[in-house]
Structures are given as structure tokens and as C-alpha cells.
Design an enzyme around this catalytic site. Structure first.
Site, PDB file in Angstrom:
ATOM      1  N   ASP A 116      -0.937  74.110  57.747  1.00  0.00           N
ATOM      2  CA  ASP A 116      -1.342  73.026  56.829  1.00  0.00           C
ATOM      3  C   ASP A 116      -1.299  71.654  57.505  1.00  0.00           C
ATOM      4  O   ASP A 116      -0.924  70.658  56.890  1.00  0.00           O
ATOM      5  CB  ASP A 116      -0.444  73.018  55.569  1.00  0.00           C
ATOM      6  CG  ASP A 116      -0.422  74.370  54.863  1.00  0.00           C
ATOM      7  OD1 ASP A 116      -1.471  75.020  54.806  1.00  0.00           O
ATOM      8  OD2 ASP A 116       0.645  74.782  54.371  1.00  0.00           O
TER       9      ASP A 116
ATOM     10  N   HIS B  10      -5.121  73.461  50.278  1.00  0.00           N
ATOM     11  CA  HIS B  10      -3.668  73.535  50.088  1.00  0.00           C
ATOM     12  C   HIS B  10      -3.293  72.699  48.873  1.00  0.00           C
ATOM     13  O   HIS B  10      -3.767  71.567  48.728  1.00  0.00           O
ATOM     14  CB  HIS B  10      -2.955  73.026  51.344  1.00  0.00           C
ATOM     15  CG  HIS B  10      -1.469  73.071  51.215  1.00  0.00           C
ATOM     16  ND1 HIS B  10      -0.761  74.246  51.366  1.00  0.00           N
ATOM     17  CD2 HIS B  10      -0.576  72.127  50.890  1.00  0.00           C
ATOM     18  CE1 HIS B  10       0.524  73.997  51.149  1.00  0.00           C
ATOM     19  NE2 HIS B  10       0.658  72.716  50.865  1.00  0.00           N
TER      20      HIS B  10
ATOM     21  N   MET C 109      -3.072  83.846  52.771  1.00  0.00           N
ATOM     22  CA  MET C 109      -1.675  83.526  53.006  1.00  0.00           C
ATOM     23  C   MET C 109      -1.160  83.975  54.381  1.00  0.00           C
ATOM     24  O   MET C 109       0.031  84.215  54.551  1.00  0.00           O
ATOM     25  CB  MET C 109      -0.803  84.103  51.867  1.00  0.00           C
ATOM     26  CG  MET C 109      -1.214  83.602  50.490  1.00  0.00           C
ATOM     27  SD  MET C 109      -1.560  81.806  50.412  1.00  0.00           S
ATOM     28  CE  MET C 109      -0.076  81.201  49.645  1.00  0.00           C
TER      29      MET C 109
ATOM     30  N   GLY D  15      -7.900  84.784  43.757  1.00  0.00           N
ATOM     31  CA  GLY D  15      -9.244  84.331  44.125  1.00  0.00           C
ATOM     32  C   GLY D  15      -9.947  83.418  43.139  1.00  0.00           C
ATOM     33  O   GLY D  15     -11.181  83.459  43.040  1.00  0.00           O
TER      34      GLY D  15
ATOM     35  N   GLU E  84      -8.654  71.882  42.150  1.00  0.00           N
ATOM     36  CA  GLU E  84      -9.139  72.547  43.370  1.00  0.00           C
ATOM     37  C   GLU E  84     -10.525  73.148  43.173  1.00  0.00           C
ATOM     38  O   GLU E  84     -11.352  73.150  44.083  1.00  0.00           O
ATOM     39  CB  GLU E  84      -8.150  73.645  43.790  1.00  0.00           C
ATOM     40  CG  GLU E  84      -6.830  73.095  44.282  1.00  0.00           C
ATOM     41  CD  GLU E  84      -5.937  74.141  44.923  1.00  0.00           C
ATOM     42  OE1 GLU E  84      -5.830  75.270  44.377  1.00  0.00           O
ATOM     43  OE2 GLU E  84      -5.345  73.838  45.974  1.00  0.00           O
TER      44      GLU E  84
HETATM   45  C1  GAR Z   1      -4.440  77.780  45.689  1.00  0.00           C
HETATM   46  O1  GAR Z   1      -3.728  76.859  44.903  1.00  0.00           O
HETATM   47  C2  GAR Z   1      -4.433  77.339  47.140  1.00  0.00           C
HETATM   48  O2  GAR Z   1      -4.436  75.932  47.290  1.00  0.00           O
HETATM   49  C3  GAR Z   1      -3.133  77.924  47.626  1.00  0.00           C
HETATM   50  O3  GAR Z   1      -3.070  79.188  47.033  1.00  0.00           O
HETATM   51  C4  GAR Z   1      -3.722  79.127  45.769  1.00  0.00           C
HETATM   52  C5  GAR Z   1      -4.700  80.287  45.689  1.00  0.00           C
HETATM   53  O4  GAR Z   1      -5.185  80.461  44.404  1.00  0.00           O
HETATM   54  N1  GAR Z   1      -3.121  77.999  49.063  1.00  0.00           N
HETATM   55  C6  GAR Z   1      -2.031  77.768  49.795  1.00  0.00           C
HETATM   56  O5  GAR Z   1      -0.944  77.544  49.321  1.00  0.00           O
HETATM   57  C7  GAR Z   1      -2.270  77.838  51.296  1.00  0.00           C
HETATM   58  N2  GAR Z   1      -1.195  77.207  52.010  1.00  0.00           N
HETATM   59  P1  GAR Z   1      -6.463  81.380  44.141  1.00  0.00           P
HETATM   60  O6  GAR Z   1      -6.211  82.714  44.834  1.00  0.00           O
HETATM   61  O7  GAR Z   1      -6.542  81.531  42.657  1.00  0.00           O
HETATM   62  O8  GAR Z   1      -7.637  80.680  44.719  1.00  0.00           O
END
Ligand code: GAR
Length: 297
Positions: free
Chosen positions: A151, A115, A96, A21, A180
């Protein structure tokens, strides 16, 4: 055309997260209670152990685990919650699971995902490993409207970072994650301000046949720039120039709109300097729009 945003009031946002998160944390920081654009009012996880839930609780935001017992059960509960909490916008942040077409249809235009790649390249899992294996020199992250694919939905905003010699998966992941944390709040602000939207239906009626065709021929990565320029012209009372601007015939207002649209996604000293050369009336609108967005971030 119906534009859901701006709402004319503070937006109520929900975040769905499955794991650690950090993107949620960035969103909670960017849109705390009392933020004039909107606040995160609910965090939902399919994983009761997710650190994301803990992060939300620490900030006094309602956090609920809906342990995964299949998609149908999860979505029925989630849809009920979103309605009860009067949520306007759902943000997937490291969520996910794939949502069903029924769920996506109800929330289309008000459901975003982030993503860690420059979509449409590298959808799915294991992105950083695949980027390194392919010898890419650049990667990034994408905030997009969620549609029924994985995606695949229309892009709202992208950010780029270089891939450097000696990078490992872990180094690249950290670099993209850092990006991000800035990108997602910016994308949300653009959406809430009415400066981003998915390509609407009935484009020929809205833009004219030729401009609609030109737009449809653009790559998925180019389209969001045009949509932002359109939204800006609309905000400036110049929507009639959107079609001509898409064809490169929008005059100084069109140039101002594209410059601003570019700068809203990413600062650029050369483009900033060019703004100063616009006619006074256009320059004032460009600067006011840029300032307005920045003031919320
Ligand atoms: C992030 O990098 C997000 O872009 C990716 O999971 C990570 C979550 O990190 N999402 C995907 O791959 C979705 N297809 P976080 O839990 O630290 O925010």
C-alpha cells in the site's frame, strides 16, 4: 517521456480479487463489453470460493481461479494469462496477497490497487478499527499505482468521507465501500484517458530544475493534483507551461489546469463557478476536458 495511456484503442483489463468482489462489480458495471475506453476481459482469484468469480461469470466475463500454491506459482501462471489475453491494465480489487518485486516491475504504471484509507495513513489490515480507535474525523479510500511495498505506491486518486459520532466498524466499512465503488471507475477512466500517471523519472529535464524540486517536496497526497494539471496542459497543447504552473507561474492556463485537475477528482460548486471566470479559450478547454471524463462514467 513515454506515456502508456491513452492507448489509442480500447483497453483490455484484468481484475484480481480474493473475496466478495463488490469493487469488481462496480468495475464490471462501469466498463462493460463495448465500453469505448475499455472492458474487463478477465477476472483472476487466488481463492476458488471467491464470490468475485461468480459475479464475473454472471456477466459473461472469463473468471479463473488460480488456487494459492505459493507466490512463485501463482505469479508465473498469472503473468502467462495476462500475456495470452493481451491485457493492458491490471486492477487489484480486494486482492489480499502481496505481489513480488519482479511482477510489480513488469506491470508498473499499469497495475492499480484500491485501499480503504487515506494513504499513506493506515496501510495494511484492520483499517476501519484503527481509524475509529485513533478518533479520526475523516477517512476515505485511495487508488494507487502498485510498487514494491504494501500500500505504498504513488497515489492516483483519493476520496474522503467523514467519520461520524456513533460510527461502528461495519458502518464505516459500508460508507467507505460505497465511496470506493465510484472512486475506482473514475481513477481507471483518468488513467485510460492519459490524465493520470505515476511521477516519471527525469523530472528536472521535463519540468526544469526548480519545478522538479517543488514537485518532489510535495506530500504524496498533493502530487496527483499536479500530475493531472500537467496532463491537462499537455492535452491542451500547453505542456511548456507545466513547469511554470508547478511554481504558481502558469498564468490563466495554469489556473485553468489546476481548477480542472481538482474538479476531475471531486466536484466542487465554488470551483465550478470559478471556471466561468476564466478567459474564453481556457474555459472552453477546461469544460471540454471535464465533460469528456464525465461522459465515460
Ligand atoms: C475493499 O474495501 C478494498 O479497498 C480492500 O478490500 C475491500 C474489498 O472489498 N482492499 C484492501 O484492504 C487492500 N489492502 P470487495 O471485495 O467487496 O471489493
Amino acid at each position: 517521456m513515454v506515456w502508456p495511456f491513452p492507448l489509442g484503442r480500447k483497453a483490455r483489463m484484468a481484475v484480481f480479487a480474493s473475496g466478495r468482489g463488490t469493487n469488481l462489480e462496480a468495475l464490471l458495471q462501469a466498463f462493460p463489453k463495448g465500453h469505448p475506453l475499455g472492458e474487463v476481459v478477465l477476472v483472476v482469484s487466488d481463492n476458488p470460493q471467491a464470490l468475485a468469480l461468480e459475479r464475473a461469470r454472471r456477466r459473461g466475463v472469463e473468471a479463473l481461479a488460480l488456487p494459492w500454491r505459493g507466490r512463485r506459482a501463482f505469479e508465473a501462471e498469472a503473468l502467462g494469462l495476462l500475456e495470452e489475453r493481451r491485457v493492458d491494465l491490471v486492477l487489484l480489487a480486494g486482492f489480499m496477497r502481496l505481489l513480488s518485486p519482479g511482477f510489480v516491475e513488469v506491470w508498473y504504471g499499469r497495475l492499480l490497487n484500491i485501499h480503504p484509507s487515506l494513504l499513506p495513513d493506515y496501510p495494511g489490515l484492520g483499517v476501519h478499527r484503527r481509524v475509529l480507535e485513533a478518533g479520526e474525523k475523516e477517512t476515505g479510500s485511495t487508488v494507487h499505482f502498485v510498487d514494491q511495498g504494501m500500500d505504498t505506491g504513488p497515489i492516483l486518486l483519493q476520496g474522503r468521507v467523514p467519520v461520524l459520532p456513533g460510527d461502528t466498524e461495519a458502518v464505516l466499512e459500508a460508507r467507505v465501500l460505497h465511496l470506493e465503488h465510484r472512486l475506482y471507475p473514475r481513477a481507471v477512466a483518468l488513467l485510460l484517458l492519459g490524465l493520470a500517471f505515476p511521477p516519471p523519472e527525469g523530472l528536472p529535464g521535463l519540468l526544469g530544475e526548480e519545478a522538479a524540486r517543488a514537485f518532489q517536496a510535495l506530500s504524496p497526497r498533493e502530487k496527483p493534483l499536479y500530475l493531472r494539471a500537467w496532463a491537462l496542459l499537455r492535452a491542451w497543447g500547453k505542456e511548456a507551461l507545466a513547469g511554470p504552473a508547478f511554481l504558481g507561474q502558469g498564468g490563466e492556463w495554469g489556473r485553468g489546469a489546476f481548477l480542472a485537475a481538482h474538479l476531475l477528482a471531486q466536484d466542487h460548486p465554488v470551483l465550478r463557478a470559478e471556471v466561468a471566470s476564466l478567459p474564453e479559450a481556457v474555459r472552453r478547454e477546461v469544460e471540454a476536458s471535464l465533460h469528456r471524463v464525465e461522459s465515460f462514467l
